[in-house]
Design an enzyme around this catalytic site. Structure first.
Site, PDB file in Angstrom:
ATOM      1  N   GLY A  37      -0.430   4.541   0.243  1.00  0.00           N
ATOM      2  CA  GLY A  37      -1.335   5.665   0.521  1.00  0.00           C
ATOM      3  C   GLY A  37      -0.410   6.602   1.505  1.00  0.00           C
ATOM      4  O   GLY A  37       0.874   6.562   1.606  1.00  0.00           O
ATOM      5  N   GLU A  83      -4.920   3.358   8.361  1.00  0.00           N
ATOM      6  CA  GLU A  83      -6.450   3.010   8.785  1.00  0.00           C
ATOM      7  C   GLU A  83      -6.529   1.730   8.590  1.00  0.00           C
ATOM      8  O   GLU A  83      -7.502   1.003   9.313  1.00  0.00           O
ATOM      9  CB  GLU A  83      -7.373   3.529   7.215  1.00  0.00           C
ATOM     10  CG  GLU A  83      -8.811   3.420   7.517  1.00  0.00           C
ATOM     11  CD  GLU A  83      -9.639   3.734   6.479  1.00  0.00           C
ATOM     12  OE1 GLU A  83      -9.342   4.397   5.566  1.00  0.00           O
ATOM     13  OE2 GLU A  83     -11.097   3.480   6.495  1.00  0.00           O
ATOM     14  N   HIS A 128     -20.511   8.871   7.420  1.00  0.00           N
ATOM     15  CA  HIS A 128     -20.268  10.280   7.276  1.00  0.00           C
ATOM     16  C   HIS A 128     -21.858  10.974   6.799  1.00  0.00           C
ATOM     17  O   HIS A 128     -22.403  10.608   6.062  1.00  0.00           O
ATOM     18  CB  HIS A 128     -19.317  10.508   6.224  1.00  0.00           C
ATOM     19  CG  HIS A 128     -18.632  11.867   6.309  1.00  0.00           C
ATOM     20  ND1 HIS A 128     -19.462  13.286   5.874  1.00  0.00           N
ATOM     21  CD2 HIS A 128     -17.634  12.456   6.500  1.00  0.00           C
ATOM     22  CE1 HIS A 128     -18.725  14.205   6.190  1.00  0.00           C
ATOM     23  NE2 HIS A 128     -17.558  13.866   6.507  1.00  0.00           N
ATOM     24  N   GLY A 152       0.675  -1.160   0.017  1.00  0.00           N
ATOM     25  CA  GLY A 152       0.143  -0.075   0.038  1.00  0.00           C
ATOM     26  C   GLY A 152       0.987   1.304  -0.015  1.00  0.00           C
ATOM     27  O   GLY A 152       1.875   1.307   0.694  1.00  0.00           O
ATOM     28  N   SER A 181     -17.682  17.827   1.821  1.00  0.00           N
ATOM     29  CA  SER A 181     -16.756  18.054   2.934  1.00  0.00           C
ATOM     30  C   SER A 181     -17.759  18.482   4.105  1.00  0.00           C
ATOM     31  O   SER A 181     -18.886  19.235   4.125  1.00  0.00           O
ATOM     32  CB  SER A 181     -15.829  19.093   2.956  1.00  0.00           C
ATOM     33  OG  SER A 181     -15.385  19.638   4.049  1.00  0.00           O
ATOM     34  N   ARG A 212     -20.018  13.659  13.685  1.00  0.00           N
ATOM     35  CA  ARG A 212     -20.573  12.965  12.559  1.00  0.00           C
ATOM     36  C   ARG A 212     -21.637  12.005  13.078  1.00  0.00           C
ATOM     37  O   ARG A 212     -22.361  11.935  12.204  1.00  0.00           O
ATOM     38  CB  ARG A 212     -19.386  12.338  12.032  1.00  0.00           C
ATOM     39  CG  ARG A 212     -18.435  13.080  11.168  1.00  0.00           C
ATOM     40  CD  ARG A 212     -17.253  12.472  10.710  1.00  0.00           C
ATOM     41  NE  ARG A 212     -16.506  13.432   9.889  1.00  0.00           N
ATOM     42  CZ  ARG A 212     -15.207  13.225   9.272  1.00  0.00           C
ATOM     43  NH1 ARG A 212     -14.741  12.128   9.159  1.00  0.00           N
ATOM     44  NH2 ARG A 212     -14.597  14.285   8.534  1.00  0.00           N
ATOM     45  N   ARG A 220     -14.153   8.448  14.620  1.00  0.00           N
ATOM     46  CA  ARG A 220     -12.761   9.247  14.515  1.00  0.00           C
ATOM     47  C   ARG A 220     -12.994  10.895  14.152  1.00  0.00           C
ATOM     48  O   ARG A 220     -14.138  11.067  13.569  1.00  0.00           O
ATOM     49  CB  ARG A 220     -12.208   8.815  13.064  1.00  0.00           C
ATOM     50  CG  ARG A 220     -10.903   9.608  12.611  1.00  0.00           C
ATOM     51  CD  ARG A 220     -10.351   8.955  11.339  1.00  0.00           C
ATOM     52  NE  ARG A 220     -11.038   9.145  10.285  1.00  0.00           N
ATOM     53  CZ  ARG A 220     -11.223  10.196   9.577  1.00  0.00           C
ATOM     54  NH1 ARG A 220     -10.984  11.384  10.009  1.00  0.00           N
ATOM     55  NH2 ARG A 220     -12.270  10.058   8.392  1.00  0.00           N
ATOM     56  N   HIS A 227     -17.866   5.926   5.555  1.00  0.00           N
ATOM     57  CA  HIS A 227     -16.744   6.563   5.008  1.00  0.00           C
ATOM     58  C   HIS A 227     -15.329   6.230   5.612  1.00  0.00           C
ATOM     59  O   HIS A 227     -14.372   6.217   4.728  1.00  0.00           O
ATOM     60  CB  HIS A 227     -17.094   8.002   5.478  1.00  0.00           C
ATOM     61  CG  HIS A 227     -15.745   9.143   5.402  1.00  0.00           C
ATOM     62  ND1 HIS A 227     -15.526   9.213   3.911  1.00  0.00           N
ATOM     63  CD2 HIS A 227     -15.122   9.870   6.151  1.00  0.00           C
ATOM     64  CE1 HIS A 227     -14.609  10.308   4.217  1.00  0.00           C
ATOM     65  NE2 HIS A 227     -14.271  10.476   5.348  1.00  0.00           N
ATOM     66  N   GLY A 274       1.800   4.052   3.863  1.00  0.00           N
ATOM     67  CA  GLY A 274       2.810   3.209   3.244  1.00  0.00           C
ATOM     68  C   GLY A 274       3.703   4.171   2.495  1.00  0.00           C
ATOM     69  O   GLY A 274       5.055   3.742   2.571  1.00  0.00           O
TER      70      GLY A 274
END
Lengths: 255, 639
Positions: free
Chosen positions: B42, B427, B266, B40, B284, B333, B437, B403, B45
């Site tokens: 992202g 994650e 979300h 990974g 957002s 949220r 979160r 989400h 990673g």
């Protein structure tokens, strides 16, 4: 709505491809373009035909993975990514032609999927600031004027999709490379390496077989993120100034 | 099995500093003798691969996308938190720690969360040094905004594309190490299995997505930085390719899975438009700063956004403002999502019935269209592009969507899973966000793990290992390769009647109905039966065309969906076990008289870590008690 699709099919890199026609009924105007292809693929599988391969991932217009040449334009009739294009941009009964990006530096892998690893290699040639993790100054140590920071952001917004190359009659990558060169040329953090950076990135760009820029501006017109031609001008300036003053002039592909 | 979190002794503020000193080091000349596999690319990673290569380790990095730059961290919009206190508004490491642990509804470890808050300040410095163009004020200093219910402005951002800019920063650092020859990068390559030898992680098996070639790679340590598993719901804000395969295969090789039922829904996403829907798009959270959420007081089925103006002020129910006068539209949220769901369940939803209005008319009247455009222009354009409605003139329609997943592979303080030598970052692990979160904390955690935690903690493990190269000729590697090939051949030979997506949609619907925003024991039991039946049918009736030795996107999906089915059942088991409500996990049986989430701290103040026991065997639950020495557990209230 009903639509007719004319889609490029190609088994792999070494096999010759051709267009194939498909008809789709019951297309909703609220579908995204890629969802329309999902529906077609599902129909094909039910009929025992192999689905059409196409690149996509985030479907939010930011990852840069989707790469469809739709009715003669990269990402289609709206200046956005193909994943953000919706079927309401087309008419009932319309024929839509879908091709992969066409550029010798982007060989076709299968159907509509192309190999854009040349872009990665250009970035590896110099698209970074040489700092290791840790031991850096406090983030507010060097003030950067808002105007410069905003301009650097505008350049950094490039998603690396390759629409600029697909749009260009010479398959030039100048907008892509210019955007990264500009971001670092503008920021104080990028200044120490700016000369070598532009030389190395341009040399790699040439070595990959991208064409020259003739300032027609098709890249800017098709860029889904609105990256400006100014970045190409800035890259040219950077390149000429480093050519006459840098310690290490490098040229790999230009001769 | 004994779960040792390895949280260091001593006062909270000194734990990490002390721990770093106590960790063993690898001699600089020996680092080049160790191979590390990073799966990974992202934020977690890419930052880990670059930082470890800079230290001198040999890194092999893998991503399934065509370039590391496309990992889904790129889609994060809002920002990244850091306790810099640049705004002089009372922020501190202690406050970021407190907000995060409270926001997580007291289901995270104090030690981990404090370290996260501590290193947050280094992240911003690092990114700026890399040339990340954060938003700035006219004086040239960095700009901050408030976010996600926090009472201080600690969020750093780059317009609505913070994830993109941070990932491109990490990608540039990774590129530099690829050019240096310290990172060997494998694009379009997917991990299919973890290989353990004598109980230690020693390598992985991968598939080249272009040629179909199955390959074995060995290393002294393996890092899984493979993101979350929200796509188990089919519809989510995750990228289409995001999957649980790497983490799940590691789980089946012995890595415990922590809190799988903790899912973040979300509140502000674009509603589903039809059966063709392939993914959901987030708007957002910052929109709730100016937008007002409402529905008509009297159920008005099918009400369109363009007809919203016909509902007089007296006929509107601004339900968040009504129920939560002090936080109003800015409740966290989980609370915002649940309320939207309840209103729609009452039959008062608009549009398809599964939507509520997010209205900017008052904000535009108050601040002028220009101001609103400057703040949210790109989001309004995106909304218009997707729905065809113009939010400057009519209200947006929104509905909650899956989400983020707070659960993930169980890791100790060193980010090591229960398999020695196997680490999990970002994650993909379960560690820092508890049961919910906070906004702008995902980017912070991914980069904290990759830049500032793993480079220290991995040395402690490697220092004790011999540095001889690990051969891929051992029976463990051979068996894993054979198994991967067999699974692929199995898929290609089923030749059933349903597509992979049909199964995935059915799984997603079951998960959403029974293990989504609101859960009951009865529903969860029903879900378990449904998933088992679906899984049995999948292996009999899925149709995967094409071959093994070529680019085959249906095959890729089939392998991922097979893992989602197994994970889905574990999520249901975990949700069933946790009969309290906490954060994003709402059990209807456990609520306050006002209908808010009610925790049961006496019974459930623990991490649920599940152990795989074999095909079709029930998993075994291990409990890691959560000890709170620095914060007082309270009922969250936003009234």
């Amino acid at each position: 709505m009903k639509i007719t699709l004319k889609i490029w099919r190609q088994k792999n890199r070494n096999t010759k491809g051709s267009f194939k026609m498909y008809a789709l009924e019951h297309v909703s105007a609220d579908m995204s373009f890629l969802e329309m292809l999902d529906v077609l693929n599902s129909d094909l599988i039910q009929k025992g035909e192999e689905s059409i391969a196409f690149d996509h991932d985030c479907r939010e217009g930011i990852c840069g993975m989707c790469s469809l040449y739709i009715n003669g334009r990269p990402h289609g009739p709206v200046q956005t990514t193909a994943c953000q294009l919706h079927m309401r941009s087309f008419k009932d009964g319309q024929t839509i032609t879908i091709e992969p990006w066409r550029a010798s530096a982007f060989p076709v892998i299968k159907d509509l999927v192309v190999d854009r690893s040349a872009f990665d290699r250009i970035q590896q040639a110099g698209g970074y600031v040489s700092v290791n993790t840790g031991g850096v100054p406090d983030a507010n140590e060097i003030p950067i004027s808002k105007k410069i920071a905003d301009e650097a952001f505008d350049a950094a917004a490039c998603i690396g999709c390759g629409a600029c190359v697909a749009a260009c009659k010479n398959a030039s990558a100048m907008l892509f490379v210019g955007a990264k060169v500009s971001q670092f040329a503008l920021l104080p953090q990028g200044k120490p390496e700016r000369k070598e950076r532009v030389e190395k990135m341009v040399a790699q760009m040439d070595a990959e077989g991208f064409g020259a820029c003739t300032n027609t501006g098709a890249c800017e017109a098709e860029c889904p993120k609105g990256i400006s031609l100014t970045n190409i001008a800035r890259m040219n300036r950077e390149y000429f100034s480093s050519a006459i003053s840098s310690y290490e002039v490098q040229s790999k592909g230009a001769d | 099995m004994k779960l040792d979190s390895k949280i260091p002794e001593g006062p909270l503020a000194e734990k990490w500093t002390k721990h770093k000193f106590n960790l063993k080091l690898v001699n600089p000349a020996n680092k080049r003798k160790y191979d590390i596999i990073v799966v990974g690319t992202g934020l977690a990673g890419a930052s880990a691969a670059a930082s470890l290569a800079e230290l001198g380790y040999n890194v092999k990095a893998f991503c399934f996308q065509d370039s590391p730059r496309r990992a889904h961290s790129i889609a994060a919009q809002g920002g990244i938190n850091a306790a810099k206190n640049y705004q002089n508004d009372g922020d501190s490491v202690q406050r970021l720690f407190y907000d995060t642990i409270k926001g997580g509804d007291y289901r995270a470890r104090e030690g981990n969360v404090y370290r996260l808050a501590e290193v947050s300040v280094n992240i911003i410095d690092q990114c700026v040094a890399q040339g990340v163009p954060f938003a700035r004020e006219y004086g040239g200093l960095l700009s901050n905004r408030s976010f996600g219910g926090a009472q201080v402005s600690r969020t750093f951002y780059a317009r609505g594309q913070t994830g993109q800019q941070l990932l491109l920063g990490a990608y540039s650092a990774l590129n530099r190490q690829i050019a240096n020859g310290k990172v060997q990068m494998y694009n379009r390559t997917e991990m299919l299995d973890l290989v353990t030898v004598d109980g230690k992680a020693r390598g992985i098996v991968t598939r080249d997505l272009i040629t179909g070639k199955i390959e074995a790679h060995s290393g002294h340590a393996v890092l899984l930085c493979t993101g979350g598993y929200g796509n188990v719901f089919f519809l989510s804000t995750n990228a289409k390719g995001s999957n649980v395969t790497a983490a799940w295969r590691a789980h089946k090789k012995g890595a415990l899975f922590g809190n799988p039922c903790y899912t973040q829904i979300h509140p502000t996403c674009i509603p589903v438009s039809g059966d063709h829907q392939s993914k959901l798009t987030l708007m957002s959270e910052s929109l709730r700063n100016d937008g007002r959420v409402w529905v008509p007081k009297v159920a008005s089925p099918g009400l369109k956004a363009k007809d919203a103006k016909d509902i007089p002020e007296s006929g509107r129910d601004y339900f968040l403002e009504r129920r939560y006068p002090s936080f109003g539209n800015l409740v966290p949220r989980d609370v915002a999502s649940r309320n939207a769901k309840n209103i729609c369940d009452e039959g008062r939803g608009v549009g398809s019935g599964l939507a509520v209005f997010l209205d900017f008319a008052d904000a535009i009247k108050r601040d002028g269209r220009k101001t609103i455009e400057a703040k949210y222009g790109n989001l309004f354009d995106m909304y218009r592009q997707i729905t065809g409605d113009n939010p400057y003139e009519v209200p947006m329609m929104i509905y909650p969507a899956v989400h983020y997943t707070m659960g993930g592979l169980w890791v100790d303080y060193n980010l090591m899973t229960s398999v020695p030598g196997l680490y999990s970052l970002g994650e993909a692990n379960f560690s820092d966000h508890g049961a919910n979160r906070l906004g702008a904390s995902a980017l912070m955690q991914g980069l904290a793990d990759g830049y500032f935690v793993i480079p220290y903690t991995i040395g402690d493990y490697l220092a004790g290992l011999p540095h001889a190269k690990i051969s891929t000729d051992s029976p463990e590697f051979t068996a894993a390769v054979a198994k991967a090939n067999a699974t692929i051949n199995k898929f290609l030979s089923i030749k059933g009647k349903k597509t992979v997506d049909q199964f995935h949609r059915e799984l997603g619907l079951t998960m959403w109905d029974y293990c989504g925003m609101s859960r009951t024991a009865e529903g969860l039991l029903k879900a378990k039966t449904k998933i088992q039946a679906l899984r049995a049918e999948f292996w009999q009736n899925v149709n995967v065309l094409g071959g093994a030795d070529e680019l085959n996107q249906e095959l890729e999906k089939a392998m991922r969906v097979a893992d989602f089915m197994e994970l889905g059942e574990l999520m249901v088991d975990d949700a069933l076990n946790r009969s309290e409500s906490c954060g994003g996990h709402f059990r209807e049986e456990s609520q306050t008289p006002e209908g808010e989430a009610l925790r049961q701290d006496d019974e459930f103040a623990y991490v649920a870590a599940w152990q795989y026991m074999g095909e079709n065997q029930p998993e075994v639950l291990h409990q890691e008690p959560l000890v709170f020495e620095n914060v007082k557990l309270t009922q969250r209230s936003y009234k």
